[in-house]
Design a protein around this motif. Structure first.
Motif, PDB file in Angstrom:
ATOM      1  N   MET A  12      85.101  43.208 -22.325  1.00 42.15           N
ATOM      2  CA  MET A  12      83.964  43.783 -23.014  1.00 42.15           C
ATOM      3  C   MET A  12      83.271  44.776 -22.083  1.00 42.15           C
ATOM      4  N   SER A  13      83.030  45.951 -22.581  1.00 50.41           N
ATOM      5  CA  SER A  13      82.435  46.984 -21.738  1.00 50.41           C
ATOM      6  C   SER A  13      80.912  46.965 -21.847  1.00 50.41           C
ATOM      7  N   LEU A  14      80.287  47.548 -20.865  1.00 51.48           N
ATOM      8  CA  LEU A  14      78.835  47.642 -20.857  1.00 51.48           C
ATOM      9  C   LEU A  14      78.390  48.782 -21.763  1.00 51.48           C
ATOM     10  N   TRP A  15      77.212  48.638 -22.334  1.00 52.28           N
ATOM     11  CA  TRP A  15      76.665  49.646 -23.229  1.00 52.28           C
ATOM     12  C   TRP A  15      75.303  50.081 -22.714  1.00 52.28           C
ATOM     13  N   ILE A  16      75.021  51.369 -22.838  1.00 55.50           N
ATOM     14  CA  ILE A  16      73.710  51.909 -22.497  1.00 55.50           C
ATOM     15  C   ILE A  16      73.218  52.682 -23.712  1.00 55.50           C
ATOM     16  N   SER A  17      72.163  52.216 -24.324  1.00 52.20           N
ATOM     17  CA  SER A  17      71.574  52.852 -25.510  1.00 52.20           C
ATOM     18  C   SER A  17      72.601  53.048 -26.620  1.00 52.20           C
ATOM     19  N   GLY A  18      73.468  52.081 -26.801  1.00 47.28           N
ATOM     20  CA  GLY A  18      74.451  52.139 -27.869  1.00 47.28           C
ATOM     21  C   GLY A  18      75.692  52.953 -27.556  1.00 47.28           C
ATOM     22  N   ILE A  19      75.801  53.463 -26.339  1.00 49.45           N
ATOM     23  CA  ILE A  19      76.960  54.266 -25.939  1.00 49.45           C
ATOM     24  C   ILE A  19      77.698  53.504 -24.838  1.00 49.45           C
ATOM     25  N   PRO A  20      79.010  53.362 -24.967  1.00 46.05           N
ATOM     26  CA  PRO A  20      79.763  52.655 -23.922  1.00 46.05           C
ATOM     27  C   PRO A  20      79.662  53.374 -22.579  1.00 46.05           C
ATOM     28  N   ILE A  21      79.685  52.592 -21.517  1.00 47.74           N
ATOM     29  CA  ILE A  21      79.498  53.140 -20.174  1.00 47.74           C
ATOM     30  C   ILE A  21      80.629  54.090 -19.789  1.00 47.74           C
ATOM     31  N   HIS A  22      81.817  53.845 -20.309  1.00 48.57           N
ATOM     32  CA  HIS A  22      82.926  54.708 -19.902  1.00 48.57           C
ATOM     33  C   HIS A  22      82.791  56.116 -20.481  1.00 48.57           C
ATOM     34  N   TYR A  23      82.017  56.310 -21.535  1.00 45.76           N
ATOM     35  CA  TYR A  23      81.771  57.667 -22.035  1.00 45.76           C
ATOM     36  C   TYR A  23      80.982  58.481 -21.004  1.00 45.76           C
ATOM     37  N   TYR A  24      79.993  57.845 -20.401  1.00 47.57           N
ATOM     38  CA  TYR A  24      79.221  58.525 -19.358  1.00 47.57           C
ATOM     39  C   TYR A  24      80.110  58.868 -18.163  1.00 47.57           C
ATOM     40  N   LEU A  25      80.981  57.945 -17.813  1.00 50.51           N
ATOM     41  CA  LEU A  25      81.854  58.179 -16.664  1.00 50.51           C
ATOM     42  C   LEU A  25      82.888  59.265 -16.953  1.00 50.51           C
ATOM     43  N   ILE A  26      83.376  59.318 -18.175  1.00 52.04           N
ATOM     44  CA  ILE A  26      84.316  60.385 -18.547  1.00 52.04           C
ATOM     45  C   ILE A  26      83.608  61.738 -18.517  1.00 52.04           C
ATOM     46  N   LEU A  27      82.373  61.779 -19.019  1.00 50.75           N
ATOM     47  CA  LEU A  27      81.600  63.020 -18.965  1.00 50.75           C
ATOM     48  C   LEU A  27      81.364  63.451 -17.521  1.00 50.75           C
ATOM     49  N   ALA A  28      81.029  62.510 -16.655  1.00 49.48           N
ATOM     50  CA  ALA A  28      80.822  62.828 -15.242  1.00 49.48           C
ATOM     51  C   ALA A  28      82.110  63.338 -14.608  1.00 49.48           C
ATOM     52  N   MET A  29      83.237  62.750 -14.987  1.00 48.68           N
ATOM     53  CA  MET A  29      84.519  63.194 -14.448  1.00 48.68           C
ATOM     54  C   MET A  29      84.837  64.619 -14.900  1.00 48.68           C
ATOM     55  N   ILE A  30      84.545  64.934 -16.148  1.00 44.10           N
ATOM     56  CA  ILE A  30      84.794  66.286 -16.660  1.00 44.10           C
ATOM     57  C   ILE A  30      83.905  67.299 -15.940  1.00 44.10           C
ATOM     58  N   ILE A  31      82.633  66.967 -15.774  1.00 40.60           N
ATOM     59  CA  ILE A  31      81.713  67.874 -15.082  1.00 40.60           C
ATOM     60  C   ILE A  31      82.137  68.058 -13.627  1.00 40.60           C
ATOM     61  N   PHE A  32      82.557  66.975 -12.981  1.00 40.87           N
ATOM     62  CA  PHE A  32      83.015  67.056 -11.597  1.00 40.87           C
ATOM     63  C   PHE A  32      84.252  67.945 -11.485  1.00 40.87           C
ATOM     64  N   THR A  33      85.179  67.801 -12.419  1.00 43.81           N
ATOM     65  CA  THR A  33      86.398  68.608 -12.400  1.00 43.81           C
ATOM     66  C   THR A  33      86.085  70.086 -12.604  1.00 43.81           C
ATOM     67  N   ILE A  34      85.174  70.386 -13.509  1.00 44.40           N
ATOM     68  CA  ILE A  34      84.768  71.778 -13.719  1.00 44.40           C
ATOM     69  C   ILE A  34      84.133  72.340 -12.452  1.00 44.40           C
ATOM     70  N   GLY A  35      83.316  71.537 -11.783  1.00 43.44           N
ATOM     71  CA  GLY A  35      82.687  71.983 -10.545  1.00 43.44           C
ATOM     72  C   GLY A  35      83.690  72.241  -9.437  1.00 43.44           C
ATOM     73  N   VAL A  36      84.649  71.343  -9.276  1.00 41.81           N
ATOM     74  CA  VAL A  36      85.672  71.528  -8.235  1.00 41.81           C
ATOM     75  C   VAL A  36      86.524  72.752  -8.546  1.00 41.81           C
ATOM     76  N   ALA A  37      86.879  72.929  -9.807  1.00 38.00           N
ATOM     77  CA  ALA A  37      87.655  74.113 -10.186  1.00 38.00           C
ATOM     78  C   ALA A  37      86.857  75.387  -9.922  1.00 38.00           C
ATOM     79  N   GLY A  38      85.564  75.352 -10.172  1.00 36.25           N
ATOM     80  CA  GLY A  38      84.723  76.513  -9.905  1.00 36.25           C
ATOM     81  C   GLY A  38      84.645  76.849  -8.431  1.00 36.25           C
ATOM     82  N   VAL A  39      84.571  75.828  -7.590  1.00 36.69           N
ATOM     83  CA  VAL A  39      84.534  76.075  -6.142  1.00 36.69           C
ATOM     84  C   VAL A  39      85.859  76.648  -5.661  1.00 36.69           C
ATOM     85  N   MET A  40      86.955  76.155  -6.211  1.00 40.46           N
ATOM     86  CA  MET A  40      88.274  76.599  -5.756  1.00 40.46           C
ATOM     87  C   MET A  40      88.645  77.990  -6.270  1.00 40.46           C
TER      88      MET A  40
END
Length: 106
Positions: A1-29
């Motif tokens: 069972m996954s954790l929920w924050i305000s009705g949204i599963p925690i892994h959605y936040y982590l996937i969003l953070a991963m996408i933003i991080f990847t865009i940032g690394v690609a921008g630096v490179m």
């Protein structure tokens, strides 16, 4: 069972953070402009902040939010000093491309 924050599963936040991080690394490179590189570094820092806040909310701890406060303060100082250096170099070299900034070379 996954954790929920305000009705949204925690892994959605982590996937969003991963996408933003990847865009940032690609921008630096890929980018050559110093201003765009600074923007990409800010994306990287904000993705890390999102992870800190996510786990802070999920685990009911305040520690992550305190760390985010300090990271944001350091990021603001980094942006101000970095942009001041870029403006100073731009006045001399008339460019903001990092490939052409060779003032420190012998």
């Amino acid at each position: 069972m996954s954790l929920w924050i305000s009705g949204i599963p925690i892994h959605y936040y982590l996937i969003l953070a991963m996408i933003i991080f990847t865009i940032g690394v690609a921008g630096v490179m890929v980018r050559r402009s110093a201003v765009l590189i600074f923007m990409s570094v800010e994306l990287i820092l904000n993705s890390v902040n999102l992870v800190f806040v996510t786990f802070s909310k999920a685990l009911y701890q305040v520690d992550g939010e305190v760390v985010v406060f300090f990271v944001m303060a350091i990021a603001a100082a980094e942006a101000a000093i970095g942009l001041a250096i870029v403006i100073a170099i731009h006045r001399i070299k008339k460019t903001s491309y990092v490939d052409e900034m060779n003032l420190m070379k012998w």
